[in-house]
Design an enzyme around this catalytic site. Structure first.
Site, mmCIF file in Angstrom:
data_model
loop_
_atom_site.group_PDB
_atom_site.id
_atom_site.type_symbol
_atom_site.label_atom_id
_atom_site.label_comp_id
_atom_site.label_asym_id
_atom_site.label_seq_id
_atom_site.Cartn_x
_atom_site.Cartn_y
_atom_site.Cartn_z
ATOM 1 N N MET A 76 47.972 47.029 36.688
ATOM 2 C CA MET A 76 49.014 45.939 36.315
ATOM 3 C C MET A 76 48.909 46.440 34.521
ATOM 4 O O MET A 76 47.761 46.739 34.218
ATOM 5 C CB MET A 76 47.884 44.237 36.900
ATOM 6 C CG MET A 76 48.037 43.372 37.841
ATOM 7 S SD MET A 76 47.655 42.412 37.590
ATOM 8 C CE MET A 76 48.816 40.935 37.110
ATOM 9 N N HIS A 77 49.280 45.341 33.817
ATOM 10 C CA HIS A 77 49.837 45.136 32.458
ATOM 11 C C HIS A 77 50.438 46.022 32.158
ATOM 12 O O HIS A 77 50.518 46.273 30.124
ATOM 13 C CB HIS A 77 48.128 44.768 31.833
ATOM 14 C CG HIS A 77 46.918 43.747 32.555
ATOM 15 N ND1 HIS A 77 47.859 42.431 32.637
ATOM 16 C CD2 HIS A 77 45.817 44.076 33.113
ATOM 17 C CE1 HIS A 77 46.957 42.211 33.670
ATOM 18 N NE2 HIS A 77 46.450 42.488 33.973
ATOM 19 N N ASP A 232 47.494 44.439 41.700
ATOM 20 C CA ASP A 232 46.542 45.182 42.208
ATOM 21 C C ASP A 232 45.696 44.057 43.207
ATOM 22 O O ASP A 232 45.654 44.463 44.348
ATOM 23 C CB ASP A 232 45.842 46.291 41.362
ATOM 24 C CG ASP A 232 45.375 45.822 40.473
ATOM 25 O OD1 ASP A 232 45.592 44.721 40.254
ATOM 26 O OD2 ASP A 232 44.929 46.602 39.317
#
EC number: 2.7.1.17
Length: 478
Positions: A76-77, A232
């Site tokens: 992520m991110h 995830d």
């Protein structure tokens, strides 16, 4: 058949499952991280494509003509920056990159971010990275036409569409997490608008179809759908069947995660609890995160010159917590302290503290940190009625008995198998392709259940109280 692709930091994993959700094949391809400066962490999106090609090549050896859907999961991110022609402008700035800590603190001081996103603005989140690029790479920032998360760049390659889904988008600091939509105000605060963002779908919805040239390359049909997928942890939640309120899992890996599904939106940013959309419609999830779980045990094992498995193997019957207390903050802590500077400690050492006693203290310290996460989640109204244990630390029976007793909830140990992000992504592909709902995200077969030792409940409460007292003393020092 259905494919799940999980784009991790160190590698991309793919699984192939059938209609009965049996794993038919799996493959992995490694990835490397570039660290050009201290605190930086980057990857080339071209490497993700190469890894996906290698994994699909391997899976194609089993025949993919019957594949109906592909699901995506991933880290992520990350900030994947594209120009108006969808060309990558610079290496992706990853989730564990801390260069934007000043920008994150600046955004977090604006109460609008916590109010709408439901979370603290952490340096690893996506929004502060765009501010960093604007300040340090202004010519690059001027060329940014679209921002995609890592797995959604794979989707662009697969389908030609700019699409994200709710669980991953919730980790950007741009999503109104309760409304499950981009926030125009949060985007504007970093100089963006909806025109720069992908459209949003739910994780179990169709986001597009595989481009014919790729379908032909791997022997697929012309109508293979690509599901929204999930970040995830959300995809892992789908993989282990933690999708209904009251269900939770604890992951004992390098870090520790207490993940709970929820049918409502109950944020509490001040406690450093992550409150994100789940990968299924009208569901959310919350996570308490500790930065050192098995990492703490492995650190102690190196300190005393022993294998971690040997140390835990020396422990037999569960005992009341001793006077020795271990605080597992070796590199800072997330939930509930939200401190990058706090550090760990042993307290209450005495002549009677031998190797086994110190090992028990380390396991107790990590367990009590997970209990802190449980308490933070409980303060928002999130309940834990069942708890699955996954990760390397779940191989220790002693640790599982300790967790069950300290948290007062039975711990279920699944049968051997991988129920992680790739499997969850494949399940989401099945849902998108067939219209199946959350009922298809069943819990795995359970090998055994470890019940709390209720005779030690009071002793665990007292041990946790000593842990919190040591924690308060440490905060005063740091």
């Amino acid at each position: 058949m259905f494919i799940g692709l999980d784009l991790g930091t160190s590698g991309l994993k793919g699984v192939l499952i059938d209609e009965a959700q049996r794993v038919l094949a799996e493959a992995t391809a490694p990835l490397t991280v570039s660290r050009p400066q201290e605190g930086w962490s980057e990857q080339s999106p071209a490497d993700w494509i190469a890894a996906a090609e290698a994994v699909l090549d391997a899976l194609a050896a089993h025949g993919l003509s019957a594949v109906r859907g592909i699901g995506l999961s991933g880290q992520m991110h990350g900030a994947t920056l594209l120009d108006a022609k969808d060309e990558v402008l610079r290496p992706c700035i990853l989730w564990n990159d801390t260069r934007a800590h000043v920008e994150a603190a600046e955004l977090d001081r604006d109460p609008m971010f916590r109010r709408l996103s439901g979370n603290i603005v952490f340096p690893g989140f996506t929004a502060p990275k765009l501010l960093w690029v604007a300040r340090h790479e202004p010519r690059m920032r001027e060329r940014v036409a679209r921002v995609l998360l890592p797995k959604d760049y794979l989707r662009l390659w697969l389908t030609g569409d700019h699409v994200a889904e709710m669980s991953d988008a919730a980790g950007t600091s741009w999503l109104d997490t309760g409304a499950r939509d981009w926030s125009d105000d949060l985007l504007a605060a970093t100089g963006l608008s909806r025109a720069n963002m992908p459209r949003l779908v739910e994780g179990s919805e169709v986001s597009g179809t595989v481009r014919p040239v790729l379908a032909a390359r791997w022997g697929m049909g012309n109508s293979v759908v690509v599901a929204g997928g999930g970040g995830d942890n959300a995809a892992a939640g789908v993989g282990v069947g933690v999708v209904r309120a009251g269900e939770a899992f604890v992951s004992l890996g390098t870090s520790g995660v207490l993940f709970a599904a929820n049918d409502g939106y109950h944020p509490d940013p001040a406690s450093a609890v992550h409150t994100f959309c789940h990968a299924l419609p009208r569901t959310w999830h919350q996570m308490g995160v500790i930065l050192a779980a098995t990492d703490a045990l492995n650190w102690y094992a190196r300190l005393v010159g022993a294998e971690a498995s040997a140390l835990t193997g020396e422990l037999e019957s569960l005992r009341p917590p001793g006077k020795t207390v271990f605080l597992p903050y070796l590199g800072g802590e997330r939930t509930p302290l939200n401190s990058a500077s706090v550090r760990g400690a042993f307290t209450g050492l005495e002549h009677a503290t031998d190797r086994s006693a110190a090992t028990r203290a380390v396991l107790e310290g990590v367990t009590f940190a997970i209990r802190d996460c449980r308490d933070a989640l409980a303060a928002t109204g999130t309940r834990l009625e069942s708890l699955l244990a996954v990760g390397g630390g779940s191989r220790s029976d002693y640790w599982l008995r300790l967790i069950a007793t300290a948290l007062g909830v039975p711990v279920q140990l699944p049968v051997a198998g991988d129920f992680g992000g790739a499997f969850g992504a494949a399940r989401l592909a099945l849902m998108a392709s067939t219209g199946a709902g959350a009922e298809s995200a069943t819990l795995p077969a359970i090998a055994r259940v470890i019940e709390p030792d209720t005779t030690l409940t009071d002793a665990m409460d007292a041990g946790h109280a000593r842990f919190r007292a040591a924690q308060d003393a440490l905060k005063d020092l740091t």
